[in-house]
Design a protein around this motif. Structure first.
Motif, PDB file in Angstrom:
ATOM      1  N   TRP A 304      49.911  18.331  -5.405  1.00  0.00           N
ATOM      2  CA  TRP A 304      50.687  16.928  -4.337  1.00  0.00           C
ATOM      3  C   TRP A 304      49.937  16.331  -3.109  1.00  0.00           C
ATOM      4  CZ3 TRP A 304      53.781  18.815  -7.611  1.00  0.00           C
ATOM      5  CH2 TRP A 304      55.093  17.787  -7.603  1.00  0.00           C
ATOM      6  N   VAL A 305      48.734  17.444  -2.577  1.00  0.00           N
ATOM      7  CA  VAL A 305      47.844  17.309  -1.602  1.00  0.00           C
ATOM      8  C   VAL A 305      45.979  17.629  -2.430  1.00  0.00           C
ATOM      9  CG1 VAL A 305      49.398  17.942  -0.061  1.00  0.00           C
ATOM     10  CG2 VAL A 305      48.272  19.974  -0.741  1.00  0.00           C
ATOM     11  N   ASP A 308      42.560  13.001  -3.158  1.00  0.00           N
ATOM     12  CA  ASP A 308      42.705  11.615  -3.726  1.00  0.00           C
ATOM     13  C   ASP A 308      44.298  11.850  -3.482  1.00  0.00           C
ATOM     14  OD1 ASP A 308      43.329  12.801  -6.502  1.00  0.00           O
ATOM     15  OD2 ASP A 308      42.620  11.545  -7.597  1.00  0.00           O
ATOM     16  N   GLU A 309      45.250  12.623  -3.785  1.00  0.00           N
ATOM     17  CA  GLU A 309      46.636  11.769  -3.515  1.00  0.00           C
ATOM     18  C   GLU A 309      46.950  12.106  -2.146  1.00  0.00           C
ATOM     19  OE1 GLU A 309      48.799  13.437  -6.447  1.00  0.00           O
ATOM     20  OE2 GLU A 309      47.055  14.142  -7.876  1.00  0.00           O
ATOM     21  N   MET A 310      47.943  13.057  -1.532  1.00  0.00           N
ATOM     22  CA  MET A 310      47.893  13.397  -0.147  1.00  0.00           C
ATOM     23  C   MET A 310      47.721  13.934   0.331  1.00  0.00           C
ATOM     24  SD  MET A 310      52.046  13.511  -1.190  1.00  0.00           S
ATOM     25  CE  MET A 310      52.935  12.320   0.129  1.00  0.00           C
ATOM     26  N   GLN A 311      48.242  14.211   2.099  1.00  0.00           N
ATOM     27  CA  GLN A 311      46.954  15.084   2.775  1.00  0.00           C
ATOM     28  C   GLN A 311      47.603  15.769   3.284  1.00  0.00           C
ATOM     29  OE1 GLN A 311      47.453  11.742   3.758  1.00  0.00           O
ATOM     30  NE2 GLN A 311      44.834  11.794   2.122  1.00  0.00           N
ATOM     31  N   GLN A 312      49.032  16.530   3.024  1.00  0.00           N
ATOM     32  CA  GLN A 312      49.752  17.392   3.648  1.00  0.00           C
ATOM     33  C   GLN A 312      51.625  18.038   2.827  1.00  0.00           C
ATOM     34  OE1 GLN A 312      50.759  17.480   7.354  1.00  0.00           O
ATOM     35  NE2 GLN A 312      49.540  17.743   8.071  1.00  0.00           N
ATOM     36  N   ALA A 313      52.041  18.940   2.584  1.00  0.00           N
ATOM     37  CA  ALA A 313      53.141  19.177   1.702  1.00  0.00           C
ATOM     38  C   ALA A 313      54.006  19.914   2.402  1.00  0.00           C
ATOM     39  CB  ALA A 313      53.280  19.315   0.507  1.00  0.00           C
TER      40      ALA A 313
END
Length: 572
Positions: A304-305, A308-313
């Motif tokens: 997820w991180v 090119d997607e999210m920064q944190q999970a």
């Protein structure tokens, strides 16, 4: 050995130096505000945006970097705002858009960034789109925005599959035509008032990109994404029976191999977040997406991180790890390895609005699945003194780790779970959908105390409170703890000041061998941390005997390290 003096509670926190290429979110301490329970400015018993604005100085003093606000959007409040009827409006319970702007400006003026909670898996059944879908025919464009299906059985009388709701009971509800005859079923992984969107639909994807831009245009610094692992469902919506012991949000029993449910963690979610990443890139500054993704193992969560997607999970495996030395070292190592493999920081979290507060949870002896809660008839009643001692030690350990950290409002006060709520006061859908079998999450959502002798402990000047506050919470009030060097509030303030001063969030850890698995001993830059997770007292490792102890989660003699205690030392 000498003890460093804690900073004055009135002294401004020193700003840490900027390191080139270190985005703020890689090391940030983010404070979760549950708006309805933080501060009530108008006296109606419900926390609001103006209340948040009035208490921002206390958060600045604590030393956090950002606030994350649980949903404050327009909503019928069937699930405390996670049932959204309008994603671009503020619910009157919490104020107005102007109140939000005032709050955000005030936070930014204090150097505090603002993250809002986005709920993309489902809307409220009162959302105009769902009302249009109910009025439209099967197969219509209006119904295509949600997951409507014909039922099984001769007359469609059986649900389309066997999926259960996270809140208990079936995940499907059948609709009726205008004449009362039965119609199709719709999917709701949560309450029946929260129909799931169909994320294969272009209208849905377009609408949420517009929602992102609406709030980004108002200056928000990012989004916490609710149920970020649940938007896409497997083709065909196959039947699925979760393994015994699996958490309702997708967690797995510790002794079983992870099994992917057809409604969690599907590959298609990543395309959505790549689109969102591009939306955030349209704006100046470092904006952030944080995933609430309950997926196992950590290597999968790290997907997820990617860059090119999210920064944190959120690191839920860490949250769910017991206060046990070997287990903690294992999950810390796995977390750092998994997230660093994709160039992302690990995050650390111990409490939030969905789990039993860790000042109580760490003293439980029986399993307590996420979302079940504890209440008056729960057989396993935590020892409050033991729970707080472990919570302080666990928090001191967490705040020394590199990466980002999350604090849930009230944990800096050492708040325990509110266990003895009367049945008639409970509001969590879990309580109702399980006919009282599960207490749900109300116990961690009770409004927090500010002043011991004020009405509603200072939460509301009228004394009103949407959930009743325990009668013995006076000593936990912020004003009661401020300036008391032994208080939990000052422990957090001191830890956050040291963390910022020594840039621990941007550091790296080096493990040392204490010769005892119950002792965790590591260095992060100039700070060396020793945590005793055992049941007996230990001694401070010999190399630290002459070092300066700069923080301790519980009072102890020089050279000693009592059970359930974490200490920090300043080393050359």
């Amino acid at each position: 050995m000498t003890h460093a003096t804690a900073p004055s509670p009135d002294a401004p926190l020193e700003a840490s130096a900027t390191i080139d290429g270190a985005e703020w979110w890689r090391s940030a301490v983010i404070y979760q505000i549950y708006p309805r329970s933080f501060a009530d400015a108008n006296g109606d018993g419900m926390g609001d945006l103006a209340g948040i604005t009035s208490r921002l100085d206390a958060l600045k003093q604590l030393g956090i970097d950002a606030i994350w606000l649980s949903p404050f959007f327009a909503s019928p409040q069937k699930d405390a705002g996670y049932d959204v009827s309008d994603y671009c409006a503020v619910d009157p319970l919490f104020g107005t858009l102007e109140d939000f702007d005032t709050m955000a400006d005030a936070a930014h003026a204090r150097g505090i960034r603002v993250i809002v909670d986005l709920v993309p898996n489902n809307s409220s059944d009162q959302h105009e789109w769902f009302q249009e879908a109910l009025a439209a025919a099967p197969g219509s464009p209006e119904r295509a925005r949600y997951i409507f299906r014909d039922g099984r059985g001769e007359h469609g009388e059986e649900a389309p599959n066997n999926w259960d709701s996270v809140f208990g009971g079936p995940a499907w509800t059948r609709t009726a035509n205008a004449d009362g005859s039965p119609d199709q079923w719709y999917l709701h992984l949560f309450d029946s008032s929260q129909p799931d969107f169909d994320w294969s639909n272009a209208d849905v994807r377009r609408m949420f990109r517009d929602v992102l831009r609406f709030w980004l245009d108002r200056g928000v610094d990012g989004f916490r994404v609710d149920v970020a692992h649940g938007l896409v469902k497997a083709d065909g919506l196959p039947d699925f029976t979760p393994p015994v012991g699996a958490g309702s949000m997708g967690g797995q029993a510790a002794d079983e191999e992870p099994v992917t449910a057809p409604y969690w963690g599907q590959e298609g979610v990543h395309e959505i977040y790549r689109e969102w990443n591009q939306v955030l890139a349209e704006y100046d500054g470092q904006r952030v997406l944080c995933a609430e993704a309950w997926v196992d193992p950590l290597e999968k969560m790290a997907l997820w991180v990617r860059s090119d997607e999210m920064q944190q999970a959120f690191n839920f495996p860490y949250l769910e790890t017991p206060w046990n030395g070997p287990a903690l070292r294992t999950i810390i190592d796995k977390s750092l390895a998994a997230f660093s493999s994709v160039g992302a920081p690990s995050t650390w979290v111990l409490s939030n609005h969905d789990v039993v507060r860790h000042a109580s949870r760490l003293a439980l002896t029986a399993e307590n699945p996420q979302g079940h809660g504890i209440g008056p008839e729960t057989g396993d009643r935590p020892d409050r003194e033991l729970g707080l001692r472990r919570a302080r030690a666990a928090s001191a350990l967490m705040l020394a780790l590199p990466g980002g950290a999350y604090i849930y409002q009230g944990e800096e006060l050492g708040l325990p779970e509110a266990i003895d709520l009367p049945d008639e006061a409970r509001q969590d859908p879990t309580w109702f959908r399980t006919s009282g079998e599960r207490y749900g999450r109300d116990g961690c959502r009770v409004p927090i105390p500010w002043e011991a002798d004020a009405p509603a402990y200072g939460f509301s000047e009228t004394g009103a409170s949407w959930l009743p506050q325990p009668e013995d919470w006076g000593p936990y009030a912020r004003a009661s703890q401020r300036g008391d060097a032994d208080s939990t509030l000052e422990l957090y303030s001191r830890a956050l000041w040291l963390r910022s001063t020594h840039q621990l969030g941007l550091g790296a850890i080096e493990w040392h061998d204490a010769g005892d698995d119950s002792i965790l001993w590591f260095s992060n830059g100039p700070i060396t941390v020793v945590a005793n997770t055992g049941v007996t007292d230990a001694v401070v490792p010999t190399p630290l005997r002459d070092a300066t102890r700069i923080l301790a989660s519980s009072p102890h003699d020089e050279g000693a390290l009592p059970a359930d205690t974490t200490a920090w030392f300043l080393t050359p």
